[in-house]
Design a protein around this motif. Structure first.
Motif, short mmCIF file in Angstrom:
data_model
loop_
_atom_site.label_atom_id
_atom_site.label_comp_id
_atom_site.label_asym_id
_atom_site.label_seq_id
_atom_site.Cartn_x
_atom_site.Cartn_y
_atom_site.Cartn_z
N UNK A 125 1.10 -1.10 0.19
CA UNK A 125 -0.17 -0.03 -0.25
C UNK A 125 1.32 1.19 0.06
N UNK A 126 2.20 0.82 0.76
CA UNK A 126 2.84 1.80 0.81
C UNK A 126 3.34 2.47 -1.04
N UNK A 127 3.68 1.73 -1.70
CA UNK A 127 4.31 2.46 -3.42
C UNK A 127 2.94 3.09 -3.55
N UNK A 128 1.62 2.53 -3.30
CA UNK A 128 0.73 3.40 -4.47
C UNK A 128 0.39 4.52 -3.35
N UNK A 129 0.80 3.95 -2.37
CA UNK A 129 0.64 6.20 -1.36
C UNK A 129 1.89 7.03 -2.14
N UNK A 174 0.46 8.43 -6.09
CA UNK A 174 -0.71 9.26 -5.18
C UNK A 174 -0.54 10.05 -4.21
N UNK A 175 -0.11 10.79 -4.00
CA UNK A 175 0.03 11.87 -2.96
C UNK A 175 -0.81 12.71 -2.50
N UNK A 176 -1.63 12.47 -1.66
CA UNK A 176 -3.10 13.62 -0.99
C UNK A 176 -4.02 12.16 -1.41
N UNK A 177 -3.90 10.95 -2.10
CA UNK A 177 -5.42 9.89 -1.57
C UNK A 177 -4.56 8.75 -0.74
N UNK A 178 -4.11 9.17 -0.01
CA UNK A 178 -4.00 8.18 0.96
C UNK A 178 -5.53 6.86 1.68
N UNK A 179 -5.83 8.25 2.01
CA UNK A 179 -6.98 7.46 2.88
C UNK A 179 -8.07 7.30 1.68
N UNK A 187 -3.07 1.22 -13.75
CA UNK A 187 -4.00 -0.27 -13.38
C UNK A 187 -4.61 0.67 -11.64
N UNK A 188 -3.93 1.30 -11.20
CA UNK A 188 -3.82 1.45 -9.34
C UNK A 188 -4.56 2.74 -9.95
N UNK A 189 -4.32 3.97 -11.02
CA UNK A 189 -5.62 5.01 -11.14
C UNK A 189 -6.21 4.83 -11.74
N UNK A 190 -6.63 3.77 -11.99
CA UNK A 190 -7.63 3.55 -12.38
C UNK A 190 -9.25 2.41 -11.78
#
Length: 86
Positions: free
Chosen positions: A1-5, A8-13, A67-70
């Motif tokens: 999850x950290x890699x995705x966060x 995508x800064x500001x979208x961690x929640x 993919x994560x962004x979508x």
């Protein structure tokens, strides 16, 4: 999850919420972390293998980030802040 966060800064929640709810999203996040670790480790490979592997890992990372962004866009998770207690 950290890699995705970190991508995508500001979208961690939103990432946390989707991570908790969706197994496929969890797998994408896990795959992204593994691919980033593999890319970092590819510096230790002998040439020309290192360039080939780096290109493969970077392409995989780029695909996973897309993919994560979508998935985040389609999830429509709206974070709510808690109302102050009275």
């Amino acid at each position: 999850m950290r890699a995705a966060a970190s991508r995508f800064l500001g979208r961690s929640s939103e990432i946390q919420e989707l991570f908790n709810q969706d197994e496929n999203f969890r797998e994408m996040c896990d795959d992204l972390a593994v691919a980033e670790q593999a890319l970092a480790a590819s510096d230790q490979l002998p040439a020309p293998t290192d360039e080939e592997r780096r290109a493969e890992y970077q392409a995989l990372i780029d695909d996973l980030v897309s993919e994560i962004g979508r998935a985040l866009s389609q999830a429509r998770i709206v974070p709510f802040s808690r109302a102050p207690k009275r």
